[in-house]
Design a protein around this motif. Sequence first.
Motif, short mmCIF file in Angstrom:
data_model
loop_
_atom_site.label_atom_id
_atom_site.label_comp_id
_atom_site.label_asym_id
_atom_site.label_seq_id
_atom_site.Cartn_x
_atom_site.Cartn_y
_atom_site.Cartn_z
N LEU A 165 -48.53 -20.67 -6.70
CA LEU A 165 -47.04 -20.95 -6.58
C LEU A 165 -47.41 -22.32 -6.55
O LEU A 165 -48.37 -22.96 -5.49
N GLU A 166 -46.11 -22.88 -7.44
CA GLU A 166 -46.73 -24.15 -7.97
C GLU A 166 -44.72 -25.13 -7.64
O GLU A 166 -44.05 -24.08 -6.65
N LEU A 167 -45.02 -26.36 -7.63
CA LEU A 167 -44.48 -27.02 -7.84
C LEU A 167 -42.61 -26.78 -8.46
O LEU A 167 -41.84 -27.03 -7.59
N LYS A 168 -42.59 -26.58 -9.12
CA LYS A 168 -41.73 -26.30 -10.38
C LYS A 168 -40.93 -25.27 -9.53
O LYS A 168 -39.78 -24.92 -9.62
N GLU A 169 -42.01 -23.55 -9.02
CA GLU A 169 -41.27 -22.91 -8.16
C GLU A 169 -40.70 -23.17 -6.95
O GLU A 169 -39.71 -22.98 -6.98
N ALA A 170 -40.98 -24.47 -6.39
CA ALA A 170 -41.02 -24.71 -4.50
C ALA A 170 -39.41 -25.40 -5.06
O ALA A 170 -38.58 -25.43 -4.06
N LYS A 171 -39.63 -26.20 -5.78
CA LYS A 171 -38.26 -27.06 -6.02
C LYS A 171 -36.97 -25.99 -6.63
O LYS A 171 -35.81 -26.38 -5.79
N LEU A 172 -37.29 -25.10 -7.56
CA LEU A 172 -35.98 -24.50 -7.83
C LEU A 172 -36.16 -23.28 -6.52
O LEU A 172 -34.49 -23.38 -5.74
N MET A 173 -36.68 -23.23 -5.33
CA MET A 173 -36.42 -22.11 -4.10
C MET A 173 -35.46 -23.49 -2.94
O MET A 173 -34.69 -22.50 -2.55
N ILE A 174 -35.96 -24.39 -3.25
CA ILE A 174 -35.23 -25.55 -2.20
C ILE A 174 -33.88 -25.93 -2.74
O ILE A 174 -32.76 -26.12 -1.35
N GLU A 175 -34.03 -25.90 -4.58
CA GLU A 175 -32.42 -26.20 -4.98
C GLU A 175 -31.08 -25.11 -4.53
O GLU A 175 -30.35 -24.96 -4.21
N ALA A 176 -32.11 -23.88 -4.42
CA ALA A 176 -30.78 -22.73 -4.02
C ALA A 176 -30.81 -22.57 -2.68
O ALA A 176 -30.05 -22.28 -2.57
N GLY A 177 -31.36 -22.94 -1.46
CA GLY A 177 -31.71 -22.46 -0.51
C GLY A 177 -30.64 -24.13 -0.23
O GLY A 177 -29.78 -23.42 0.72
N LEU A 178 -30.45 -25.23 -0.65
CA LEU A 178 -29.41 -26.05 -0.32
C LEU A 178 -28.55 -25.34 -0.32
O LEU A 178 -26.95 -26.27 -0.22
N ALA A 179 -28.47 -24.64 -2.25
CA ALA A 179 -26.95 -24.52 -2.61
C ALA A 179 -26.29 -24.25 -1.90
O ALA A 179 -24.83 -24.10 -1.26
N LYS A 180 -27.29 -22.72 -0.79
CA LYS A 180 -26.28 -21.81 -0.21
C LYS A 180 -26.39 -22.09 1.22
O LYS A 180 -25.38 -22.86 2.19
N ALA A 181 -27.23 -23.49 1.95
CA ALA A 181 -26.94 -24.29 2.84
C ALA A 181 -25.51 -24.96 2.45
O ALA A 181 -24.04 -24.95 3.88
N ARG A 182 -24.84 -25.60 1.86
CA ARG A 182 -23.90 -26.52 1.32
C ARG A 182 -22.56 -25.53 1.16
O ARG A 182 -21.82 -26.06 2.08
N GLU A 183 -22.98 -24.08 0.99
CA GLU A 183 -21.78 -23.07 1.05
C GLU A 183 -21.17 -22.28 2.03
O GLU A 183 -20.58 -22.67 2.78
N ILE A 184 -22.25 -22.47 2.98
CA ILE A 184 -21.90 -22.11 4.31
C ILE A 184 -22.11 -23.39 5.95
O ILE A 184 -21.63 -23.21 6.61
N ASN A 185 -22.13 -24.37 4.60
CA ASN A 185 -21.57 -25.93 5.25
C ASN A 185 -22.31 -25.76 7.16
O ASN A 185 -22.22 -26.14 8.10
N VAL A 186 -24.21 -26.19 6.63
CA VAL A 186 -24.87 -25.77 8.17
C VAL A 186 -26.16 -26.99 7.19
O VAL A 186 -26.26 -25.96 6.21
N PRO A 187 -26.36 -27.80 7.59
CA PRO A 187 -27.42 -28.52 7.41
C PRO A 187 -28.66 -27.96 7.84
O PRO A 187 -28.82 -27.80 8.78
#
Length: 159
Positions: free
Chosen positions: A7-29
């Motif tokens: 696993l490399e930084l590129k994939e880790a950042k992609l995963m984090i961005e998707a997780g952050l988008a979901k967290a924003r969608e459900i309004n949970v920090p």
Amino acid sequence: MKQALRLELKEAKLMIEAGLAKAREINVPETIAIVDDGGYLIALERMDGARITGPEISIAKAFTAAGHKRSTHLFNTPPNGPALPNNEAYGIQLMFPGKFAVFVGGFPIVVNGEVIGGVGISGGNGEQDIAVGTAALQALKEHLSEAGYEVIAEANIKK
């Protein structure tokens, strides 16, 4: 000799961005941590307003999921969760003080049947942490499927 996926930084950042988008969608920090197959941190993001305990907890969840090759909540799933009293792994979290989590929010990253890391989520309730973790895994699945890799993108992962 075995060849291993990393696993490399590129994939880790992609995963984090998707997780952050979901967290924003459900309004949970939330705080999201990605570790490699050895449990070492690759990337971490703590949203504004997320708990100050989030980084340590999310890292512990990711470490546990990667190291034990299973979703963290499976350690405590009644009645046979191995970390519950009177079961075979009761007290396992005491072996790695501060690094081992036996509650919901940690998921192994499984590519082509091999655990190559873990994702840890902290900040919401169990259902919310699962939703954010699943979104992160799904993003990796979609990204790597184009190259022919198979990624498990579900919360109940038991290798």
